[in-house]
Design a protein around this motif. Structure first.
Motif, PDB file in Angstrom:
ATOM      1  N   VAL A   1       0.823  -1.202   0.000  1.00 12.47           N
ATOM      2  CA  VAL A   1       0.000   0.000   0.000  1.00 12.47           C
ATOM      3  C   VAL A   1       0.863   1.260   0.000  1.00 12.47           C
ATOM      4  CG1 VAL A   1      -1.734   1.282   1.314  1.00 12.47           C
ATOM      5  CG2 VAL A   1      -1.882  -1.215   1.137  1.00 12.47           C
ATOM      6  N   VAL A   2       1.879   1.278   0.861  1.00 14.48           N
ATOM      7  CA  VAL A   2       2.727   2.463   0.959  1.00 14.48           C
ATOM      8  C   VAL A   2       3.428   2.727  -0.373  1.00 14.48           C
ATOM      9  CG1 VAL A   2       4.686   3.487   2.148  1.00 14.48           C
ATOM     10  CG2 VAL A   2       3.105   2.026   3.405  1.00 14.48           C
ATOM     11  N   ALA A   3       3.978   1.695  -0.953  1.00 13.17           N
ATOM     12  CA  ALA A   3       4.710   1.870  -2.211  1.00 13.17           C
ATOM     13  C   ALA A   3       3.792   2.378  -3.305  1.00 13.17           C
ATOM     14  CB  ALA A   3       5.348   0.543  -2.627  1.00 13.17           C
ATOM     15  N   ASN A   4       2.562   1.882  -3.356  1.00 13.07           N
ATOM     16  CA  ASN A   4       1.618   2.360  -4.359  1.00 13.07           C
ATOM     17  C   ASN A   4       1.243   3.818  -4.140  1.00 13.07           C
ATOM     18  OD1 ASN A   4       0.339   0.664  -6.558  1.00 13.07           O
ATOM     19  ND2 ASN A   4       0.520  -0.826  -4.903  1.00 13.07           N
ATOM     20  N   LEU A   5       1.040   4.176  -2.877  1.00 10.85           N
ATOM     21  CA  LEU A   5       0.648   5.555  -2.596  1.00 10.85           C
ATOM     22  C   LEU A   5       1.696   6.536  -3.091  1.00 10.85           C
ATOM     23  CD1 LEU A   5      -0.910   5.458   0.974  1.00 10.85           C
ATOM     24  CD2 LEU A   5      -1.989   6.106  -1.163  1.00 10.85           C
ATOM     25  N   PHE A   6       2.954   6.200  -2.891  1.00 10.77           N
ATOM     26  CA  PHE A   6       4.018   7.151  -3.193  1.00 10.77           C
ATOM     27  C   PHE A   6       4.712   6.858  -4.524  1.00 10.77           C
ATOM     28  CE2 PHE A   6       3.327   7.755   1.252  1.00 10.77           C
ATOM     29  CZ  PHE A   6       3.522   9.106   1.443  1.00 10.77           C
ATOM     30  N   LEU A   7       4.143   5.968  -5.315  1.00  9.25           N
ATOM     31  CA  LEU A   7       4.828   5.563  -6.542  1.00  9.25           C
ATOM     32  C   LEU A   7       5.123   6.765  -7.438  1.00  9.25           C
ATOM     33  CD1 LEU A   7       5.928   3.109  -7.930  1.00  9.25           C
ATOM     34  CD2 LEU A   7       3.774   2.847  -9.125  1.00  9.25           C
ATOM     35  N   GLY A   8       6.391   6.882  -7.810  1.00 12.00           N
ATOM     36  CA  GLY A   8       6.793   7.999  -8.666  1.00 12.00           C
ATOM     37  C   GLY A   8       7.045   9.285  -7.895  1.00 12.00           C
TER      38      GLY A   8
ATOM     39  N   ILE B   1      12.446  10.744  -0.015  1.00  6.50           N
ATOM     40  CA  ILE B   1      13.841  10.299   0.001  1.00  6.50           C
ATOM     41  C   ILE B   1      14.545  10.957   1.170  1.00  6.50           C
ATOM     42  CG2 ILE B   1      15.988  10.269  -1.337  1.00  6.50           C
ATOM     43  CD1 ILE B   1      13.883   8.787  -2.784  1.00  6.50           C
ATOM     44  N   ARG B   2      15.392  10.216   1.854  1.00  6.91           N
ATOM     45  CA  ARG B   2      16.243  10.833   2.869  1.00  6.91           C
ATOM     46  C   ARG B   2      17.627  10.227   2.758  1.00  6.91           C
ATOM     47  NH1 ARG B   2      14.705  11.507   9.165  1.00  6.91           N
ATOM     48  NH2 ARG B   2      15.799   9.510   9.287  1.00  6.91           N
ATOM     49  N   GLY B   3      18.606  11.082   2.535  1.00  3.79           N
ATOM     50  CA  GLY B   3      19.984  10.600   2.400  1.00  3.79           C
ATOM     51  C   GLY B   3      20.125   9.613   1.260  1.00  3.79           C
ATOM     52  N   GLY B   4      19.437   9.854   0.141  1.00  2.00           N
ATOM     53  CA  GLY B   4      19.579   9.000  -1.031  1.00  2.00           C
ATOM     54  C   GLY B   4      18.746   7.741  -0.987  1.00  2.00           C
ATOM     55  N   ARG B   5      18.215   7.397   0.189  1.00  3.10           N
ATOM     56  CA  ARG B   5      17.417   6.181   0.222  1.00  3.10           C
ATOM     57  C   ARG B   5      15.954   6.488   0.534  1.00  3.10           C
ATOM     58  NH1 ARG B   5      19.641   2.538   4.984  1.00  3.10           N
ATOM     59  NH2 ARG B   5      17.396   2.401   5.331  1.00  3.10           N
TER      60      ARG B   5
ATOM     61  N   VAL C   1       9.988   5.125   6.727  1.00  2.00           N
ATOM     62  CA  VAL C   1       9.290   5.469   7.974  1.00  2.00           C
ATOM     63  C   VAL C   1       8.337   6.634   7.735  1.00  2.00           C
ATOM     64  CG1 VAL C   1       9.604   6.297  10.320  1.00  2.00           C
ATOM     65  CG2 VAL C   1      11.162   4.576   9.378  1.00  2.00           C
ATOM     66  N   ALA C   2       8.855   7.683   7.086  1.00  2.00           N
ATOM     67  CA  ALA C   2       7.997   8.845   6.830  1.00  2.00           C
ATOM     68  C   ALA C   2       6.833   8.474   5.914  1.00  2.00           C
ATOM     69  CB  ALA C   2       8.833   9.959   6.202  1.00  2.00           C
ATOM     70  N   MET C   3       7.119   7.655   4.901  1.00  2.00           N
ATOM     71  CA  MET C   3       6.051   7.300   3.962  1.00  2.00           C
ATOM     72  C   MET C   3       4.970   6.482   4.657  1.00  2.00           C
ATOM     73  SD  MET C   3       7.738   6.645   0.217  1.00  2.00           S
ATOM     74  CE  MET C   3       9.053   5.528   0.599  1.00  2.00           C
ATOM     75  N   GLU C   4       5.419   5.547   5.501  1.00  2.00           N
ATOM     76  CA  GLU C   4       4.442   4.688   6.158  1.00  2.00           C
ATOM     77  C   GLU C   4       3.549   5.499   7.096  1.00  2.00           C
ATOM     78  OE1 GLU C   4       6.040   0.980   7.406  1.00  2.00           O
ATOM     79  OE2 GLU C   4       4.426   0.589   8.832  1.00  2.00           O
TER      80      GLU C   4
END
Ligand SMILES: Nc1ncnc2c1ncn2[C@@H]1O[C@H](COP(=O)(O)OP(=O)(O)OP(=O)(O)O)[C@@H](O)[C@H]1O
Ligand SMILES: Nc1ncnc2c1ncn2[C@@H]1O[C@H](COP(=O)(O)OP(=O)(O)OP(=O)(O)O)[C@@H](O)[C@H]1O
Ligand SMILES: O[C@@H]1[C@@H](O)[C@H](O)OC[C@H]1O
Ligand SMILES: [Mg+2]
Ligand SMILES: [Mg+2]
Lengths: 269, 337, 416, 269, 416
Positions: free
Chosen positions: A100-107, A111-115, A119-122
């Protein structure tokens, strides 16, 4: 309802063909900032195709699209997104293998420090879903494992990430429960109040009348009238959609009323 | 572990490694080389054993098999290399660990302890000469088609070079030359192309680098109505012998595996026991400046005339292997029973 | 439940948005132009590619379009082509079968050992070999459909295992020559040299097509459904006739009608019928288009899968016998090398999707013709192996680019 | 409404778990011949999962399923179909690569002389679709090219081929236009009149009240009451679904009413 | 748009249907048991299969588990393993790359010809070879992503074309031996023989895992999200430590820490990070899970595809250099034969799906270990080729059946 003179989005004479089917023919549509335009029409009238042309999914064959008065070319979803169009597709367009999280933020991953900042997205995902009153066992299961309504809410929440100027909702409440539907209608009103333009596709006339300012009717791929909601009767809209005053809806209403007046009164309540 | 640094002669490990390159294009490796070597080793040294691996024509696989043997503490390895020119570092590294390598059939490059083989260029020369002989008086005016071995097989280049040495002057003209990649179906299509390009009377003989391709070539020629032009191969495969008997194939090259295998086995056991190999490896071959003690055997051309005195006499095949019902009459003509 | 129609609202028969084709030839041409523009061309690009390849090689070698060469090409494609037909079935499921080369090899080996070494009647030996292949296919299907091992892994294990078995069966023999003029020897080398054979087959094919098309159109018209106009049927029949009689004429210029071509064409026609006109074929497409939807429709998915793997293995066995016939013998390496890759490539080049649910067995024929034409053309020219590989790669790509570009137009105009 | 004493279908204590999620817990459900049972509940309540257990898509973990009083085991869709269960799935379960006719008859093709009788199937397909008032450009295009509503009608029509004893409709009208919805509701009534049992899942309370005899409420995977439609108020059902009398629906109603009494009256009409 | 939260209805944090795991070790074990029952086991079955293979071969040959043999296996897997990592990327897209063996071959050829025949510095030569491979990958990607030619066909053309180029580049040379003790020669043959190297790497790995896990858990707890309990982290770290230090000890018994292992492990760890922790990796998964959904999310699908084909070709080039190092030379046939199939098989055996969107680069490592263990074990025993093929096929199937059976349980319990 703050409305300027130039519409944010204006379609002029848009046509679109798929193979042997002429799906859209010379369609016009105006959406102003702070306005909710309901797009209604029979099944297969071309509503989803029309919004996909706005979203850059299908480039148009003929006609023009204007954004804040200037002609634009929308050939890829990126083009529309860059202008500020957020779209909830009828077929949802989620990646089944992602959670669910990955779909919500897809594209638009955080990002924090390149990765990825998981945590923030979830956290943000949970907040968003709570707003829409949906209960999902875990935001870390693939969307393939969600119920129809849960998937739809995820798709709606997706459109709220970022800063759109126009939000397109293609039958956003089709699979939703009563409570979630109410939340989505609230949401539409809040979007309008914040000055966004909203295109709402729905077959539910009660919902349309509740939140829309204008109703644009599409019939067999052509414009069939634009009506201000406040001053137009239910019957007028229905007959613009079906193209006849005698249709299955009126026939059914008449029959049901005959058979059981009391039940009918309850049912339309 | 491979930590033992004892000299080979002290007899810690009585295993001899045998690395053969493949087993699909030629039956020799598992039908002749392997059993013959195993039997000879057992006969010479009852407590010795042979560990055998086949590389399936893949050099990297063979290197793994080689390294695995070295790290097991095997001290003598018979190597028939997939890629003979590429083994310098293998053999140099092995030598440092006290492992002795015998180049078997193909001259592996590097400091090998001995070399046992037929001369591959000689094979090509014999093939060319046999073809010239088969053409007889017409040779000087004959057009010849050459179907060579795979361009990635170094042996093939040597066969080709040897054959050219003879054919370039011995026949009229090489009118079509292609690689058959050691694959019968490919060879069959190449000969089909040659027929199309040159016409059915456009050539008078076909050089095929081995018997497998020769069989496919002969089939294709017949399918196109071309009969009785000389086609030759190598390997003395039983089916080739049968075709020679039937008159379909002109010749093959017989490489007597038994002396080759037994010579190699003898040298391997000698090396294991720290005995000089000079008794068997009487010749010497130059390999990048090193003089390698060698046992070099001479290949033989087999035609209808000498089947009886070669492959049958040597016991490579029993007459009954060859003289099946279809070939009974031909066998009688050739005085084989 | 037909009584539910009773309250149907009257709906006009034809949707006004549907661009209805004009009647007659004019309409046919108009539609063709429209299809051309939107890239909806079916096999046309591949056929064009094929013609291009033939013309170029003819120009270079001057020999490509001779009757002898074209006749040879039909012999070369039969074996791998039959394997490719089997692969089309597997690809329609959205799966892959890596074992088919080995299965072809082991079947040829079994048939050769039985008939040549054990004196079994050649027909019986070939039959037993095909039965063994069917059993092998069933085994693959079982592990895939019932145990759930990915088809790639099952058939990779098969690729290794059956080629091991092939070596084991051939034993010390290495190579077994076909019995001269026997059944196997003739498979790929027999020609019906009476000119009537080739013309007869062409006539049967054309007439069969015409009758089927006319009957089909009539029964559709009788049922009130839109049907192909007679003019279009006539045009298509004429095109087919030119092709069929042209091919027959060419073959008769050489050795006549090859048995191999009859078998290959027969298999393509029959499998095409099975896939498009029977409920079994419908099930294959359904499973390939969506396993879960097919399962919920009550289709026995496991059985469909197992049967498809049996079909592919069975056809591979027959293909193996043709390859043995072409080379003149069975050996340990039959079916190894490029056989499998070429067969898969043919299916894909011919337009069958690797992702399931889209394709037809004709693509095996078309794709094989493309591949074999390139190889034979280069052989005619006699270029060195490295250069040949490079050219083959480039031409292959070129042949499909045509198709892909037209499909891309189509895609950008569709839902895709 | 002809009802016998033994239900055609009875679920007793049915439980189902997916991985870490206990989706259904001890669910009971009775469906009689000639009865329309509406199954309602919040998004993710487990409605679709429940009907999939009946359809043989997901075998149950615990509990029993009885068919006309006898215990049955439904492990594969075939098992349920053989008993006479026809199902319209929420996710439709169509084969995207096949055309409309092929999808309608999938697994039950009409055969003549060993080959598919395409003519008869195509004719029957057109009739069926006409009944449901849907306009589809051609019954020979792949269903992937259909609009959302067109796809849904195809799925509904599928369930009417064959002779089912129970028809399960999982949100059949979610994507349908007003006219098509009316046709489907008519259809449900006709099915009931012919003595079939119908399970209807819907979030649309108006539709539910219009055609259902009983309403079974599912909440968080458990039974939360079975109500006869005729004698139960709208509010009772909504609060059984949401689990609270104060919920987004009531709050929205109150707010809208406050803001604009007239609009509200229109909207709930 | 965070102000929309304002009217949110209060929802309990945890769904009551979610079977929440008990805290601490007990909960961990309970969950493991549950997963075992429902077949949700991740890599466990493959690891079990691997252990089984090792134990059986040790029992038969008595030599399999020696330090020398295990150390050798790490050398053998590096080259094909790197290719397999590239294949994982391609498979994640749901595509296939058939050219990687040829790309490995042509890269090794370019590097060898430049350094040995033209005297170019070895590092520069290797660099140029890798750059060429990246260009090749970009070309494949271009034809696939922009022109729309199926990846299968593009890379099949590549398979032919690049192996042709390889032959052409090697020219009449045929074989070029590595420069003794040069860069290429050392790649697969250098050992850090100081015992500190192996132990140090093990320590860094374990400590790195521990720190990352603890920090991750802390930041989740701080954000109010469920986090892995410390007891579980401890358990996992302990398991990892046993494995890492065990491996280090074994390697130190032999020649020390192989450079090849360091490179291979490094590539696996880095690519795993890229795929799971960066937005690029997310895009790869998204395209593999649904091209259209990814496209509508505004992802530049063409660029993702092109970049993946570049990555796979680049890694194949490095793999090719390792293979050249292992064999001692570059030649015309490097990269042909089983290299490609083994690399694909390794990825699939390790659990990466052929259908896109599911997998990880660790599967290249696990799968390669399975395949190489079978091959090396059989080599140790020294059986004839046919039998070896049959056994390899059977063991391969066996190793995956374990996995498939457990997945099947899972599937029947899920939506699948
Ligand atoms: N394969 C699965 N794995 C894990 N959870 C699942 C799976 N399938 C369904 N679920 C969960 O089961 C719950 C019930 O799903 P179901 O589809 O039955 O809901 P529903 O009542 O039909 O909802 P809706 O009204 O939204 O369609 C949901 O929380 C869903 O996330
Ligand atoms: N790729 C395509 N090829 C052919 N026809 C298509 C394609 N995509 C859509 N159509 C047709 O275009 C018409 C309009 O479809 P669209 O999805 O826009 O309808 P809609 O108004 O959204 O209907 P609904 O209310 O059912 O969602 C339909 O008749 C459909 O069959
Ligand atoms: O004997 C031949 C062998 O020397 C060659 O390397 O491969 C083909 C065989 O026929
Ligand atoms: Mg729509
Ligand atoms: Mg549902």
């Amino acid at each position: 309802m703050v409305q300027s003179d130039t519409p944010v989005l204006a379609l002029r004479g848009v046509s679109k063909r798929f193979g042997a089917v002429q799906v859209l023919t010379g369609v016009d549509l105006d959406v102003h900032a702070g306005q909710v335009v309901a797009l209604v029409g029979d099944n297969g009238a071309g509503k989803s195709t029309l919004v996909k042309t706005i979203a850059g999914v299908h480039p148009i064959d003929e006609g023009t699209i204007e954004w804040a008065g200037k002609q634009v070319h929308l050939n890829r979803p990126q083009d529309a997104q860059a202008l500020g169009v957020a779209t909830v597709y009828q077929d949802l367009a989620l990646c089944d293998n992602l959670d669910v999280v990955a779909n919500l933020f897809l594209g638009r991953e955080l990002i924090r420090g390149g990765r990825l900042d998981e945590v923030a997205m979830e956290k943000r995902a949970k907040e968003l879903l709570d707003t829409l009153s949906i209960r999902i066992p875990s935001v870390r299961i693939p969307v393939a494992a969600l119920s129809g309504g849960q998937r739809q809410v995820v798709a709606i929440a997706r459109a709220l990430i970022g800063e759109p100027k126009i939000v397109i909702l293609d039958e956003p409440t089709a699979a939703l429960g009563v409570e979630q539907t109410a939340q989505v209608l609230d949401l539409v009103e809040r979007l309008r109040d914040r000055g966004l333009g909203v295109i709402l596709i729905s077959h539910n006339m009660a919902d349309v009348r509740a939140v829309a300012d204008q109703v644009a009717v599409l019939r067999l791929g052509r414009n069939n009238g634009v009506f201000p909601v406040a001053t137009t009767s239910h019957e007028t809209i229905i007959s613009a959609i079906t193209g006849a005053t005698d249709n299955a809806v009126t026939r059914r209403q008449a029959r049901v009323a005959d058979a059981n007046i009391q039940a009918s009164a309850e049912a339309t309540k | 572990g491979g930590s033992s640094s004892n000299s080979a002669s002290s007899g810690g490990n009585k295993t001899i490694g045998l690395l053969l390159p493949e087993n699909s294009s030629s039956i020799r490796y598992e039908s002749f080389d392997k059993p013959l070597i195993e039997a000879k080793v057992k006969a010479l040294c009852s407590e010795c054993s042979v560990q055998y691996n086949n590389a399936n024509n893949d050099a990297a696989t063979q290197k793994q098999q080689f390294d695995t043997m070295v790290s097991q503490g095997i001290k003598v390895i018979l190597l028939d290399a997939v890629n003979a020119p590429g083994t310098t570092s293998w053999i140099t590294d092995a030598q440092k660990k006290g492992v002795k390598v015998i180049a078997y059939d193909r001259l592996a490059s590097g400091p090998v302890s001995a070399y046992v083989s037929f001369d591959n260029e000689k094979v090509g020369e014999l093939q060319g000469q046999a073809l010239v002989d088969a053409l007889g008086a017409n040779a000087k005016s004959a057009n010849v088609v050459m179907i060579n071995g795979s361009e990635t097989d170094p042996n093939a280049a040597q066969f080709k070079a040897g054959a050219h040495k003879v054919l370039d002057t011995g026949v009229g003209k090489i009118v079509y030359e292609q690689s058959g990649e050691w694959q019968p179906t490919v060879a069959s299509q190449k000969i089909g192309a040659a027929i199309t390009a040159l016409g059915k009377n456009g050539f008078q003989a076909v050089y095929s680098a081995n018997d497998g391709m020769a069989a496919a070539i002969i089939t294709a020629l017949k399918a196109n109505g071309i009969n009785n032009i000389p086609v030759g191969g190598q390997d003395a495969a039983p089916d080739a012998i049968q075709r020679i008997l039937a008159g379909d194939q002109a010749y093959t090259i017989y490489k007597a595996y038994k002396p080759e295998a037994e010579g190699a086995a003898t040298i391997a056991v000698d090396l294991l026991n720290g005995v000089s190999v000079g008794g068997t490896a009487t010749a010497s071959t130059d390999s990048a400046g090193l003089n390698i003690p060698s046992l070099l055997l001479t290949p033989v051309v087999v035609t209808k005339a000498n089947i009886k005195d070669t492959v049958i006499a040597d016991g490579m095949y029993k007459a009954s292997d060859i003289c099946t019902a279809q070939y009974a009459d031909a066998c009688k003509d050739a005085k084989i029973q | 439940m037909s009584e539910i129609s009773e309250s149907a609202a009257p709906i006009p028969a034809v949707d006004p948005r549907l661009l209805v084709r004009e009647q007659g030839l004019a309409g046919y041409l108009a539609e063709f132009k429209r299809k051309l523009r939107s890239g909806d061309l079916g096999s046309v690009p591949v056929v064009l590619g094929l013609i291009l390849i033939a013309v170029v090689f003819q120009a270079i070698t001057g020999k490509f379009l001779t009757a002898g060469n074209l006749s040879n090409i039909t012999l070369y494609i039969a074996g791998p082509g039959l394997i490719s037909v089997g692969i089309v079935f597997v690809l329609l499921l959205g799966e892959i079968d890596l074992s088919l080369g080995s299965v072809a090899g082991v079947s040829a080996a079994i048939s050769a050992v039985l008939s040549i070494q054990h004196g079994v009647n050649e027909y019986a030996a070939a039959g037993i070999a095909v039965l063994c292949a069917l059993a092998i296919g069933a085994l693959h299907g079982f592990f895939f459909a019932r145990i759930g091992v990915p088809a790639f892994v099952v058939t990779l294990a098969g690729l290794l295992g059956w080629s091991g078995l092939q070596g084991y069966v051939m034993g010390n023999t290495g190579t077994l020559n076909n019995i001269p003029n026997g059944f196997i020897a003739n498979l790929d080398n027999y020609f019906f040299d009476d000119v009537a054979a080739a013309y007869g087959l062409a006539a049967i094919g054309v007439a069969g097509y015409l009758v089927a098309a006319l009957l089909g159109a009539r029964s559709r018209r009788e049922a009130g459904l839109p049907a192909r106009p007679v003019s279009e049927i006539a045009l298509r029949t004429a095109l087919l006739a030119v092709l069929a009689f042209g091919a027959a004429y060419t073959l008769n210029q050489d050795r006549g009608l090859p048995l191999a071509l009859v078998v290959f064409l027969g298999v393509v026609v029959i499998t095409d019928f099975v896939l498009r006109r029977t409920s079994y074929g419908r099930k294959v497409f359904a499973v390939g288009g969506g396993v879960e939807a097919a399962r919920r429709a009550g289709i026995n998915v496991a059985w469909v899968r197992i049967s498809v793997f049996m079909i592919s293995a069975g056809l591979a066995a027959v293909g193996g016998l043709f390859i043995a016939s072409q080379s003149g013998f069975a050996d340990k390496s039959l079916g190894s090398g490029n056989v499998l890759m070429n067969s898969i490539a043919a299916a894909v080049i011919g337009g069958t999707s690797l992702f399931g649910g889209r394709g037809k067995t004709w693509s095996a024929l078309l794709g094989m013709l493309v591949i074999q034409s390139i190889v034979t053309g280069l052989d005619l020219q006699g270029i060195s192996q490295s250069i040949q590989y490079m050219i083959t790669g480039a031409v292959l790509l070129g042949a499909v680019v045509l198709d892909s570009v037209s499909r891309r137009t189509q895609k950008s105009a569709g839902r895709g």
